[in-house]
Design an enzyme around this catalytic site. Structure first.
Site, PDB file in Angstrom:
ATOM      1  N   SER A  44     -53.911 -25.475  67.463  1.00  0.00           N
ATOM      2  CA  SER A  44     -53.457 -25.487  66.258  1.00  0.00           C
ATOM      3  C   SER A  44     -53.095 -26.970  65.552  1.00  0.00           C
ATOM      4  CB  SER A  44     -51.986 -24.739  66.258  1.00  0.00           C
ATOM      5  OG  SER A  44     -51.145 -25.443  67.512  1.00  0.00           O
ATOM      6  N   ASP A 230     -41.879 -30.290  64.318  1.00  0.00           N
ATOM      7  CA  ASP A 230     -41.051 -29.191  65.238  1.00  0.00           C
ATOM      8  C   ASP A 230     -40.841 -29.631  66.608  1.00  0.00           C
ATOM      9  OD1 ASP A 230     -43.619 -28.701  65.961  1.00  0.00           O
ATOM     10  OD2 ASP A 230     -43.817 -26.780  65.020  1.00  0.00           O
ATOM     11  N   HIS A 233     -45.697 -29.754  66.688  1.00  0.00           N
ATOM     12  CA  HIS A 233     -46.815 -30.194  65.918  1.00  0.00           C
ATOM     13  C   HIS A 233     -46.607 -31.299  65.001  1.00  0.00           C
ATOM     14  CE1 HIS A 233     -46.999 -25.795  66.627  1.00  0.00           C
ATOM     15  NE2 HIS A 233     -48.261 -25.987  66.739  1.00  0.00           N
TER      16      HIS A 233
END
Length: 285
Positions: A44, A230, A233
């Site tokens: 991600s 967060d 990330h």
């Protein structure tokens, strides 16, 4: 006025059946300008590489008209999944167009075994990285064309808060049960992620490829938690931090590439065909 179909009211086709441009394209069909590729492959954190202020966007900015930066980030993936799909991203059909590749996995691999089914044992993680490097080597990509990136550092407090905020009632119940059983409800630990970062670095040294040790580099900075949105990330500042480490490597790996298509100052406005139809390489100053 809007025409429906291909016929105008006059009975004449709304568009010529074959324009001079189309005819020229047919005559020069073998002259298609291919653009070298810089492939970003990972989880991600790679998938988000082209978000506002993203590290992938920063790379594309400095590599304008030299190569395309192609994002192949797959949220939630591990090296175990990545090595299965890599041949569907880069294979014998497009490998010759690839000039650089980043492999950026580990954040999900490092999930705690007792807390996540995505956990990949450390030795398997190293084997998976080796397998991907060997595969790329078999396709003709040299060690100087591959960059390994370690997982980033983890801000445990911020990540736990984020997970709780995103969870559902059942998740809370499961987390509480696991906290009672294992002493924690968090599914990742920075110390464990560091072990995967070290393993990534060791594979890079072993295979003589470049490695950006993001985990270590981040924590050398005061207030490194600002690099994370967060806890896991990258934030905008974290994206910029990673870009600062990658841009010099990208420039070094593409120095041999010419600017694609002539620069505007090298094109005669009155006779553009001379410059634009003869594949004249631009001067890369």
């Amino acid at each position: 006025m809007r025409f429906v179909g291909v016929m105008a009211r006059s009975g004449i086709p709304a568009f010529p059946l074959k324009t001079k441009m189309a005819a020229s394209a047919e005559e020069n069909s073998e002259d298609l300008q291919t653009w070298p590729k810089f492939v970003l492959f990972g989880d991600s954190i790679t998938q988000l590489a082209f978000c506002d202020g993203g590290w992938g966007a920063a790379l594309q900015h400095v590599l304008q008209r030299k190569c395309d930066v192609v994002c192949r980030g797959l949220s939630g993936y591990t090296t175990a999944w990545g090595k299965l799909v890599l041949p569907q991203v880069i294979n014998k059909h497009n490998a010759t167009d690839v000039v650089l590749v980043t492999i950026f996995f580990g954040a999900n691999d490092a999930s705690l075994k007792e807390m996540s089914p995505k956990h990949v044992p450390l030795d398997n993680y190293k084997t998976n990285l080796r397998d991907m490097l060997e595969y790329l080597q078999q396709l003709g990509l040299g060690p100087d064309q591959v960059i390994l990136i370690t997982p980033p550092a983890l801000d445990e407090q911020a990540w736990q808060k984020h997970c709780q905020g995103m969870g559902y009632p059942l998740d809370y119940l499961v987390a509480r049960i696991k906290k009672w059983k294992y002493g924690s409800s968090i599914n990742r630990l920075n110390e464990v992620t560091g072990q995967y970062a070290k393993a990534c670095w060791e594979v890079a040294e072993e295979r003589k490829v470049t490695c950006v040790d993001l985990w270590t580099a981040m924590q050398k900075e005061k207030g490194w938690q600002r690099f994370l949105e967060d806890g896991l990330h990258l934030s905008r500042e974290g994206n910029q931090f990673l870009a600062q480490h990658l841009v010099p490597l990208a420039q070094e790996g593409t120095n041999h590439l010419p600017i694609i298509f002539p620069l505007s100052e090298d094109v005669d406005p009155y006779q553009p065909e001379e410059a634009l139809l003869h594949k004249t390489e631009a001067k890369d100053d």
